[in-house]
Each structure stands twice: as C-alpha cells, then as structure tokens.
Design a protein around this motif. Structure first.
Motif, PDB file in Angstrom:
ATOM      1  N   LYS A  76       0.842  -1.202   0.000  1.00  0.00           N
ATOM      2  CA  LYS A  76       0.000   0.000   0.000  1.00  0.00           C
ATOM      3  C   LYS A  76       0.876   1.250   0.000  1.00  0.00           C
ATOM      4  CE  LYS A  76      -3.686  -2.499   2.243  1.00  0.00           C
ATOM      5  NZ  LYS A  76      -4.492  -2.673   3.417  1.00  0.00           N
ATOM      6  N   GLN A  77       1.101   1.821   1.189  1.00  0.00           N
ATOM      7  CA  GLN A  77       1.829   3.084   1.293  1.00  0.00           C
ATOM      8  C   GLN A  77       3.327   2.883   1.462  1.00  0.00           C
ATOM      9  OE1 GLN A  77      -0.136   3.606   4.819  1.00  0.00           O
ATOM     10  NE2 GLN A  77      -2.022   4.366   3.949  1.00  0.00           N
ATOM     11  N   GLY A  78       3.745   1.683   1.699  1.00  0.00           N
ATOM     12  CA  GLY A  78       5.143   1.403   1.991  1.00  0.00           C
ATOM     13  C   GLY A  78       5.278   0.974   3.434  1.00  0.00           C
ATOM     14  N   MET A  79       6.202   0.060   3.695  1.00  0.00           N
ATOM     15  CA  MET A  79       6.284  -0.503   5.041  1.00  0.00           C
ATOM     16  C   MET A  79       7.088   0.348   6.008  1.00  0.00           C
ATOM     17  SD  MET A  79       8.695  -3.811   4.808  1.00  0.00           S
ATOM     18  CE  MET A  79      10.320  -3.783   4.115  1.00  0.00           C
ATOM     19  N   TRP A  80       7.794   1.376   5.543  1.00  0.00           N
ATOM     20  CA  TRP A  80       8.597   2.213   6.410  1.00  0.00           C
ATOM     21  C   TRP A  80       7.883   3.517   6.719  1.00  0.00           C
ATOM     22  CZ3 TRP A  80      12.522   0.046   8.712  1.00  0.00           C
ATOM     23  CH2 TRP A  80      13.133  -1.049   8.127  1.00  0.00           C
ATOM     24  N   GLY A  98      14.935   6.514   1.778  1.00  0.00           N
ATOM     25  CA  GLY A  98      14.049   7.650   1.529  1.00  0.00           C
ATOM     26  C   GLY A  98      13.344   8.134   2.777  1.00  0.00           C
ATOM     27  N   VAL A  99      12.990   7.209   3.649  1.00  0.00           N
ATOM     28  CA  VAL A  99      12.301   7.568   4.884  1.00  0.00           C
ATOM     29  C   VAL A  99      13.273   8.242   5.862  1.00  0.00           C
ATOM     30  CG1 VAL A  99      11.098   6.603   6.895  1.00  0.00           C
ATOM     31  CG2 VAL A  99      10.513   5.835   4.607  1.00  0.00           C
ATOM     32  N   LEU A 100      14.529   7.838   5.841  1.00  0.00           N
ATOM     33  CA  LEU A 100      15.530   8.429   6.737  1.00  0.00           C
ATOM     34  C   LEU A 100      16.066   9.760   6.217  1.00  0.00           C
ATOM     35  CD1 LEU A 100      17.619   5.311   7.805  1.00  0.00           C
ATOM     36  CD2 LEU A 100      15.750   6.419   9.033  1.00  0.00           C
ATOM     37  N   ALA A 101      15.765  10.124   4.979  1.00  0.00           N
ATOM     38  CA  ALA A 101      16.303  11.342   4.357  1.00  0.00           C
ATOM     39  C   ALA A 101      16.051  12.614   5.184  1.00  0.00           C
ATOM     40  CB  ALA A 101      15.768  11.499   2.943  1.00  0.00           C
ATOM     41  N   PRO A 102      14.862  12.852   5.743  1.00  0.00           N
ATOM     42  CA  PRO A 102      14.681  14.069   6.551  1.00  0.00           C
ATOM     43  C   PRO A 102      15.624  14.124   7.758  1.00  0.00           C
ATOM     44  CG  PRO A 102      12.550  13.127   5.997  1.00  0.00           C
ATOM     45  CD  PRO A 102      13.585  12.139   5.566  1.00  0.00           C
ATOM     46  N   LEU A 103      15.906  12.979   8.356  1.00  0.00           N
ATOM     47  CA  LEU A 103      16.835  12.955   9.491  1.00  0.00           C
ATOM     48  C   LEU A 103      18.263  13.207   9.026  1.00  0.00           C
ATOM     49  CD1 LEU A 103      15.428   9.926  11.498  1.00  0.00           C
ATOM     50  CD2 LEU A 103      15.128  12.350  11.977  1.00  0.00           C
ATOM     51  N   GLU A 104      18.607  12.673   7.861  1.00  0.00           N
ATOM     52  CA  GLU A 104      19.942  12.905   7.302  1.00  0.00           C
ATOM     53  C   GLU A 104      20.137  14.401   7.020  1.00  0.00           C
ATOM     54  OE1 GLU A 104      22.379  10.719   6.797  1.00  0.00           O
ATOM     55  OE2 GLU A 104      21.372   8.782   6.899  1.00  0.00           O
ATOM     56  N   ARG A 105      19.112  15.051   6.467  1.00  0.00           N
ATOM     57  CA  ARG A 105      19.205  16.490   6.178  1.00  0.00           C
ATOM     58  C   ARG A 105      19.348  17.278   7.473  1.00  0.00           C
ATOM     59  NH1 ARG A 105      15.477  15.171   2.165  1.00  0.00           N
ATOM     60  NH2 ARG A 105      13.685  15.769   3.425  1.00  0.00           N
TER      61      ARG A 105
END
Length: 113
Positions: A76-80, A98-105
């Motif tokens: 569906k929406q993705g498991m992460w 992709g899900v961790l990208a905001p934390l990396e930024r």
C-alpha cells in the motif's frame, strides 16, 4: 488438546524484526546523531505488527522520532514510516533510505552549525 495447541501456534503471526542491513543503517544514523549531541538513548520494540526503533533526546521522555517497519503496508503506502514525537507521520515509503532522508538532512544542518 494437543491439536488445539498446535493450531494456536500455527495461527500466530511471526514477530516482526529488522534485517541486519536495515538495523546497520539505522544504528549508523543513530551514532552520528549521538556524536552531534542530538540523541542520547534508543529503544527497539519488536511486535507482531511492527518493529519500531525509537530515538530519545533524554532517557526519561517520549521518543523524538520513531522509525517503524510495518510489512502489512508493503503493497500500500510502503512498510517504512518516520513518526514524530507527537505521533504525526513525517515520511512514509517503500525504501528505508528515503524515509531516513529528513533525518539525514537535519544531521547535515546540525553539523554545519
């Protein structure tokens, strides 16, 4: 009676966990956030519906962020999912990077300051 016990055991859903590469990626980010002085503690919860990695600023408060793995949402929406302290979903997707990208930024901003 033994057939009943066997049926209960086979009907249970297996416990959800992180694969080694997934956990390595999450712990690498955690280590860099600790080195930057932003996080101090973490907790891992492995359940039947989800595996959750929670990162804390201090040990005695709610987690600042949670990284959730929910395989039931894979198609569906993705498991992460990246979940904020207040419970809002910040990012959801099929790929952990992709899900961790905001934390990396955010880590880049912390290091630059």
């Amino acid at each position: 009676m033994t057939a009943e016990v066997v049926n209960l055991a086979t009907r249970r859903t297996p416990q959800i966990g992180f694969e080694r590469l997934e956990l390595n990626r999450i712990l690498d980010l955690y280590g860099r956030m600790v080195a930057a002085g932003h996080w101090r503690d973490y907790a891992i919860e492995l359940g039947r519906e989800a595996a959750v990695f929670a990162a804390f600023r201090r040990a005695a408060e709610r987690p600042e962020v949670r990284i959730e793995k929910r395989p039931a949402l894979r198609q569906k929406q993705g498991m992460w999912a990246l979940v904020s302290e207040g419970g809002a979903i910040l990012k959801r997707g099929h790929d952990l990077a992709g899900v961790l990208a905001p934390l990396e930024r955010r880590l880049m901003k912390i290091v630059e300051d």
